[in-house]
Design a protein around this motif. Structure first.
Motif, PDB file in Angstrom:
ATOM      1  N   ALA A 237      39.168  17.152  47.645  1.00 20.07           N
ATOM      2  CA  ALA A 237      38.779  16.602  46.339  1.00 20.07           C
ATOM      3  C   ALA A 237      39.871  16.810  45.304  1.00 20.07           C
ATOM      4  O   ALA A 237      40.126  15.927  44.462  1.00 20.07           O
ATOM      5  CB  ALA A 237      37.473  17.240  45.868  1.00 20.07           C
ATOM      6  N   GLU A 238      40.547  17.973  45.354  1.00 18.45           N
ATOM      7  CA  GLU A 238      41.649  18.231  44.417  1.00 18.45           C
ATOM      8  C   GLU A 238      42.793  17.262  44.662  1.00 18.45           C
ATOM      9  O   GLU A 238      43.435  16.782  43.713  1.00 18.45           O
ATOM     10  CB  GLU A 238      42.134  19.672  44.572  1.00 18.45           C
ATOM     11  CG  GLU A 238      41.144  20.720  44.078  1.00 18.45           C
ATOM     12  CD  GLU A 238      41.008  20.716  42.567  1.00 18.45           C
ATOM     13  OE1 GLU A 238      41.894  20.162  41.874  1.00 18.45           O
ATOM     14  OE2 GLU A 238      40.012  21.260  42.066  1.00 18.45           O
TER      15      GLU A 238
ATOM     16  N   ARG B 138      40.316   8.107  53.833  1.00 18.12           N
ATOM     17  CA  ARG B 138      40.059   7.446  52.547  1.00 18.12           C
ATOM     18  C   ARG B 138      39.357   6.128  52.802  1.00 18.12           C
ATOM     19  O   ARG B 138      39.559   5.503  53.837  1.00 18.12           O
ATOM     20  CB  ARG B 138      41.364   7.138  51.785  1.00 18.12           C
ATOM     21  CG  ARG B 138      41.908   8.229  50.941  1.00 18.12           C
ATOM     22  CD  ARG B 138      42.935   7.720  49.915  1.00 18.12           C
ATOM     23  NE  ARG B 138      44.136   7.164  50.474  1.00 18.12           N
ATOM     24  CZ  ARG B 138      44.471   5.876  50.449  1.00 18.12           C
ATOM     25  NH1 ARG B 138      43.667   4.976  49.899  1.00 18.12           N
ATOM     26  NH2 ARG B 138      45.605   5.466  50.992  1.00 18.12           N
TER      27      ARG B 138
ATOM     28  N   ALA C 160      36.927   8.551  48.108  1.00 17.48           N
ATOM     29  CA  ALA C 160      36.566   9.711  48.918  1.00 17.48           C
ATOM     30  C   ALA C 160      35.646   9.329  50.077  1.00 17.48           C
ATOM     31  O   ALA C 160      34.801   8.439  49.963  1.00 17.48           O
ATOM     32  CB  ALA C 160      35.887  10.766  48.051  1.00 17.48           C
TER      33      ALA C 160
ATOM     34  N   LEU D 259      42.606  14.150  45.942  1.00 21.55           N
ATOM     35  CA  LEU D 259      42.226  12.839  45.420  1.00 21.55           C
ATOM     36  C   LEU D 259      42.290  12.815  43.901  1.00 21.55           C
ATOM     37  O   LEU D 259      42.795  11.855  43.295  1.00 21.55           O
ATOM     38  CB  LEU D 259      40.814  12.484  45.879  1.00 21.55           C
ATOM     39  CG  LEU D 259      40.619  12.089  47.338  1.00 21.55           C
ATOM     40  CD1 LEU D 259      39.135  11.940  47.640  1.00 21.55           C
ATOM     41  CD2 LEU D 259      41.345  10.792  47.663  1.00 21.55           C
ATOM     42  N   ARG D 260      41.773  13.872  43.272  1.00 20.44           N
ATOM     43  CA  ARG D 260      41.730  13.929  41.812  1.00 20.44           C
ATOM     44  C   ARG D 260      43.131  13.891  41.219  1.00 20.44           C
ATOM     45  O   ARG D 260      43.365  13.235  40.192  1.00 20.44           O
ATOM     46  CB  ARG D 260      40.995  15.197  41.368  1.00 20.44           C
ATOM     47  CG  ARG D 260      40.679  15.248  39.873  1.00 20.44           C
ATOM     48  CD  ARG D 260      39.894  16.501  39.516  1.00 20.44           C
ATOM     49  NE  ARG D 260      38.627  16.548  40.226  1.00 20.44           N
ATOM     50  CZ  ARG D 260      38.297  17.448  41.148  1.00 20.44           C
ATOM     51  NH1 ARG D 260      39.160  18.403  41.473  1.00 20.44           N
ATOM     52  NH2 ARG D 260      37.126  17.427  41.738  1.00 20.44           N
TER      53      ARG D 260
ATOM     54  N   SER E  59      39.710   9.482  43.378  1.00 22.81           N
ATOM     55  CA  SER E  59      38.420  10.058  43.742  1.00 22.81           C
ATOM     56  C   SER E  59      37.414   9.000  44.173  1.00 22.81           C
ATOM     57  O   SER E  59      36.483   9.299  44.949  1.00 22.81           O
ATOM     58  CB  SER E  59      37.850  10.866  42.576  1.00 22.81           C
ATOM     59  OG  SER E  59      38.688  11.970  42.281  1.00 22.81           O
ATOM     60  N   ASN E  60      37.567   7.766  43.710  1.00 24.93           N
ATOM     61  CA  ASN E  60      36.625   6.706  44.097  1.00 24.93           C
ATOM     62  C   ASN E  60      36.869   6.202  45.512  1.00 24.93           C
ATOM     63  O   ASN E  60      36.179   5.287  45.975  1.00 24.93           O
ATOM     64  CB  ASN E  60      36.659   5.539  43.102  1.00 24.93           C
ATOM     65  CG  ASN E  60      38.019   4.879  42.988  1.00 24.93           C
ATOM     66  OD1 ASN E  60      38.991   5.294  43.627  1.00 24.93           O
ATOM     67  ND2 ASN E  60      38.108   3.846  42.159  1.00 24.93           N
TER      68      ASN E  60
END
Length: 339
Positions: A311-312, A168, A323, A314-315, A320-321
């Protein structure tokens, strides 16, 4: 990803991803005595945000274990059949990163959940153990933990003792009321005339005070305020006593989620590297130097990025910002003179 330098690590590995038969993901504990983990299952699935009490959108992900990665593990880890994951969230935890869930037993949060995903990709059981921050590193040093997943920033000093696999970006964020017009892109001039709260003794305070000096040199001001805790900051933000709060992005993402739909919702006006100007800070899985685990973990992270599970993850946590495009082994860290 053939043009990506990470592919150089993969030349020893063959073939496509295969779901290894009999992969066991489930047995993870919230203490040294591992018990069945509600976040894992014998079929290779991992539940993100289990018992997270609103800190994440609960999502079950299917993870295809990679036998080539499993074969590349150090012999002792491969023989154990498990990845022992250390988290430094005692005593109170720090949502949304790591904390005891609303079932009063599951160690939940983005950090242990990513550790579970990595273990599944490696074809290992995840065994998650909570500790204090200091004892997390003691546990890595002594071999109690195979890897720390606990919001650990890569620094040049830490690289002297540990190997890292980044996952991250280390971001700070500016939190403002949802109806604020303030937008922050890293240029401190937009803070001129504003009143910004920050926590004393933190990296973000150091950065904000540097900006205050820069603005003063240009004849401009930013007022810096301090409050005893997060509740006091939120009250000041709600009442208009401050224009924004500069703090860790994950914490602010969690607070924004919690305030949504309430009388005083908040949002993120922009982010800034926790390493300051000129270097993107990185959060990484942390292993004992020379253990041979950093590269397999980095490869597992890259496969999770490729298959969409990263991605899932993080979402689900609103991160997500933060990543990264790929995992780096022992990337450049905060310099020795950064404090």
């Amino acid at each position: 990803m053939s043009s990506n330098p990470v592919s150089l690590r993969r030349r020893h590995r063959a073939g496509v991803l295969v779901l290894a038969a009999g992969v066991v993901v489930a047995l993870a504990g919230c203490s040294a005595n591992a018990a069945a983990d509600p976040a894992g299952a014998d079929d290779g699935s991992v539940t993100i945000g289990a018992a997270a009490n609103g800190a994440a959108t609960e999502t079950t992900l299917d993870v295809a274990a990679d036998p080539a990665l499993h074969d590349a593990l150090p012999a002792d880890v491969k023989a154990s059949g498990k990845l022992v994951i250390g988290v430094g969230a005692l005593p109170a935890g720090f949502p949304p990163l790591a904390f005891t869930g609303d079932d009063q037993k599951t160690l939940t949060g983005s950090e242990p959940d990513l550790g579970r995903l990595v273990a599944a990709k490696l074809g290992l059981r995840a065994e998650v153990s909570n500790a204090t921050w200091d004892n997390l590193f003691v546990g890595i040093d002594g071999g109690k933990f195979d890897a720390g997943f606990s919001n650990i920033t890569v620094t040049e000093q830490r690289k002297e003792k540990y190997d890292f696999a980044s996952y991250r970006q280390d971001e700070l964020a500016l939190q403002v009321p949802a109806d604020s017009d303030l937008s922050f892109d890293g240029d401190p001039s937009v803070l001129a005339g504003e009143t910004i709260a920050v926590s004393s003794g933190t990296n973000q305070e150091k950065i904000l005070l540097e900006w205050q000096e820069q603005l003063a040199a240009d004849g401009k001001t930013v007022t810096v305020k301090y409050y005893p805790d997060g509740n006091a900051v939120k009250l000041a933000l709600d009442s208009g006593k401050i224009d924004g709060y500069f703090g860790p992005n994950p914490t602010i993402a969690y607070q924004n989620r919690q305030s949504a739909g309430g009388a005083h919702p908040t949002k993120t006006a922009g982010t800034y590297s926790g390493a300051g100007a000129g270097l993107q800070g990185l959060i990484a899985a942390t292993t004992k130097k020379g253990s041979g685990l950093a590269e397999p973990i980095a490869d597992a992270l890259d496969e999770l990025i490729e298959d969409g599970n990263y991605a899932e993850w993080l979402r689900a946590y609103g991160l997500s910002n933060e990543a990264v495009e790929h995992s780096e082994v022992n990337p450049e860290g905060l310099p020795l003179d950064n404090s």
